[in-house]
Design a protein around this motif. Structure first.
Motif, PDB file in Angstrom:
ATOM      1  N   ARG A   1       0.810  -1.215   0.000  1.00  0.00           N
ATOM      2  CA  ARG A   1       0.000   0.000   0.000  1.00  0.00           C
ATOM      3  C   ARG A   1       0.843   1.265   0.000  1.00  0.00           C
ATOM      4  O   ARG A   1       0.391   2.322  -0.431  1.00  0.00           O
ATOM      5  N   SER A   2       2.068   1.170   0.498  1.00  0.00           N
ATOM      6  CA  SER A   2       2.911   2.356   0.577  1.00  0.00           C
ATOM      7  C   SER A   2       4.342   2.026   0.180  1.00  0.00           C
ATOM      8  O   SER A   2       4.773   0.863   0.215  1.00  0.00           O
ATOM      9  N   HIS A   3       5.069   3.071  -0.191  1.00  0.00           N
ATOM     10  CA  HIS A   3       6.477   2.908  -0.529  1.00  0.00           C
ATOM     11  C   HIS A   3       7.270   2.418   0.685  1.00  0.00           C
ATOM     12  O   HIS A   3       8.191   1.604   0.555  1.00  0.00           O
ATOM     13  N   GLN A   4       6.921   2.894   1.867  1.00  0.00           N
ATOM     14  CA  GLN A   4       7.626   2.483   3.078  1.00  0.00           C
ATOM     15  C   GLN A   4       7.502   0.978   3.307  1.00  0.00           C
ATOM     16  O   GLN A   4       8.477   0.306   3.659  1.00  0.00           O
ATOM     17  N   GLU A   5       6.310   0.427   3.084  1.00  0.00           N
ATOM     18  CA  GLU A   5       6.118  -1.010   3.265  1.00  0.00           C
ATOM     19  C   GLU A   5       6.976  -1.803   2.286  1.00  0.00           C
ATOM     20  O   GLU A   5       7.548  -2.846   2.645  1.00  0.00           O
ATOM     21  N   TYR A   6       7.079  -1.311   1.066  1.00  0.00           N
ATOM     22  CA  TYR A   6       7.925  -1.954   0.049  1.00  0.00           C
ATOM     23  C   TYR A   6       9.388  -1.916   0.472  1.00  0.00           C
ATOM     24  O   TYR A   6      10.105  -2.927   0.389  1.00  0.00           O
ATOM     25  N   LEU A   7       9.844  -0.766   0.944  1.00  0.00           N
ATOM     26  CA  LEU A   7      11.241  -0.646   1.362  1.00  0.00           C
ATOM     27  C   LEU A   7      11.555  -1.551   2.545  1.00  0.00           C
ATOM     28  O   LEU A   7      12.650  -2.113   2.643  1.00  0.00           O
ATOM     29  N   ASP A   8      10.601  -1.722   3.442  1.00  0.00           N
ATOM     30  CA  ASP A   8      10.827  -2.520   4.647  1.00  0.00           C
ATOM     31  C   ASP A   8      10.788  -4.021   4.381  1.00  0.00           C
ATOM     32  O   ASP A   8      11.470  -4.800   5.067  1.00  0.00           O
ATOM     33  N   PHE A   9       9.986  -4.425   3.405  1.00  0.00           N
ATOM     34  CA  PHE A   9       9.675  -5.848   3.235  1.00  0.00           C
ATOM     35  C   PHE A   9      10.898  -6.756   3.083  1.00  0.00           C
ATOM     36  O   PHE A   9      10.983  -7.798   3.756  1.00  0.00           O
ATOM     37  N   PRO A  10      11.864  -6.460   2.207  1.00  0.00           N
ATOM     38  CA  PRO A  10      13.001  -7.379   2.069  1.00  0.00           C
ATOM     39  C   PRO A  10      13.758  -7.601   3.374  1.00  0.00           C
ATOM     40  O   PRO A  10      14.265  -8.705   3.629  1.00  0.00           O
ATOM     41  N   TYR A  11      13.820  -6.574   4.204  1.00  0.00           N
ATOM     42  CA  TYR A  11      14.568  -6.675   5.449  1.00  0.00           C
ATOM     43  C   TYR A  11      13.755  -7.379   6.540  1.00  0.00           C
ATOM     44  O   TYR A  11      14.263  -8.277   7.224  1.00  0.00           O
TER      45      TYR A  11
END
Length: 444
Positions: A296-306
């Protein structure tokens, strides 16, 4: 005198033609050099001198002159004073080549990292590895393999070699200037990391590999039948030129594009899905863009791999670099220590199980190691295979993450082995079969 003038005129004309033909390449050369140095200095914490002397010593790239601006955490390169390119470092997102689209005020989001301390020995935790003697391991053969891998440093250019057996660190070796804490650029090993994120989402029930690629522009043309599976297997049928020797689809994407997810997305189909196999870094970055669409957000995308993978298995050194548009460059740009790359291999050796938690389905390993049609048994789903015995003296069940200039994470399930090798040269200069077969012969 007339003859001399004619010779000089001819030389000027020849020089003019050479400059005219090669001038566009200078953009790529200086871009490569600047990006490489900026990442090496600010992600891997190496010196600019070391990066210039070794990592930028490749043909043509060695023509670039690169300087670091510590006040701006950036590196700039030129070739004969022409085509200046600058790469800047962003904490958590790595380095990026800047252009007119770059606006630092828009790049404020950073991935959130969760890195708890623990007392579990390496590779499953952050504590020192257990000093274990395994009687079934022939350490003479292991030492022979280490010697082979580093025997011709000017030719093989091996930097690090690490061996895990049954989850135990049994050997590691580093050249001067590198150690267990030095992050290494994985290049295309990043593709295997990107694929793993899809395996995790599959286990979470959020997508399936046979789903059509969710790209609106494809819905009304011949590309509508391309699935996630086709993309992961590099058999989409889309046009792509993977040539690093000149200006091509891949070099334009990596060194000119602001949004690297679009390069493959905008290509036309030249075949139906599964009709051809065509290795494409553009496809991996397209998959990164599709991954971003799942959140839903860019932040969630950035966090997901980690949160779902890298920090989960203790790969705290890894940095996934992003393009100007904030997309992870899933084809090429990830940095991690040799020990952390080995953790990634161990996760696959254990079929997705990590300290009691199943990160992806065990069947995911079967999926990524199933040979892809028309790849001659060399490729699965963003992993390389030994299904047709490319390495004739190594078990057929070997699969691996492979990166430019000889970055490798080898997983050999039948031998309970994970082998990581990094360097600046690959086959035939580094004899993979010889080194791996010697290691394999050291264990039952």
């Amino acid at each position: 005198m007339k003859l001399l003038k004619r010779v000089l005129l001819l030389l000027v004309l020849v020089l003019g033609v050479v400059i005219y033909l090669n001038y566009p390449k200078l953009n790529i050369i200086s871009g490569y050099a600047a990006k490489n140095v900026a990442s090496g200095v600010y992600v891997a914490h190496r010196s600019a001198a070391s990066m210039n002397q070794y990592d930028n010593s490749a043909p043509l790239v060695e023509l670039a002159v690169t300087e670091v601006d510590e006040s701006n955490e950036s590196a700039s390169s030129t070739v004969y004073g022409l085509m200046k390119r600058t790469a800047v470092y962003r904490d958590g997102l790595g380095a990026v080549l800047v252009n007119d689209d770059y606006n630092p005020d828009k790049m404020t989001l950073r991935p959130k990292r969760i890195q708890p301390l623990d007392t579990i020995p390496y590779p499953f935790g952050q504590a020192a590895p257990i000093d274990t003697i395994l009687p079934e391991v022939d350490m003479g053969q292991i030492n022979k393999a280490l010697a082979l891998a580093f025997s011709e440093p000017e030719i093989q250019k091996t930097r690090t070699l690490l061996i895990l057996y049954k989850g135990h660190l049994i050997a590691e070796k580093y050249i001067n200037g590198f150690d267990k804490d030095t992050p290494i650029l994985g290049w295309s090993m990043t593709k295997s990391v990107m694929a793993t994120l899809y395996g995790i989402l599959e286990r979470q029930g959020k997508l399936e590999m046979d789903w059509p690629a969710p790209i609106a522009e494809w819905k009304d043309d011949e590309r509508k039948d391309i699935t996630l599976n086709h993309l992961l297997r590099m058999q989409s049928g889309l046009a792509w030129e993977e040539d690093y020797t000149g200006i091509s689809d891949v070099t334009r994407m990596l060194f000119l594009d602001s949004d690297m997810t679009l390069a493959q997305r905008n290509k036309k189909a030249i075949a139906k899905p599964t009709e051809i196999w065509n290795y494409s870094s553009g496809t991996s970055n397209l998959l990164s863009g599709i991954l971003r669409q799942q959140f839903r957000s860019h932040q969630e995308y950035l966090d997901f791999p980690y949160s779902s993978l890298l920090d989960k298995i203790g790969m705290y050194s890894m940095v996934l670099e992003a393009d100007i548009a904030g997309n992870y460059v899933g084809s090429s740009y990830s940095w991690a220590t040799t020990r952390d790359w080995a953790r990634f291999g161990q996760l696959y050796l254990d079929k997705g199980m990590w300290n009691g938690e199943q990160l992806f389905n065990p069947e995911w390993v079967d999926y990524i190691t199933t040979p892809t049609l028309h790849s001659n048994g060399t490729y699965g789903a963003h992993f390389w295979l030994n299904a047709e015995w490319i390495y004739p003296d190594v078990p057929k069940d070997l699969f691996s993450c492979n990166g430019f200039e000889g970055q490798y994470v080898f997983v050999i399930p039948s031998k309970d082995l994970v082998v990581v090798r990094t360097g600046l040269a690959e086959d035939p200069y580094f004899n993979i079969n010889e080194v791996l077969s010697t290691i394999v012969n050291a264990v039952p």
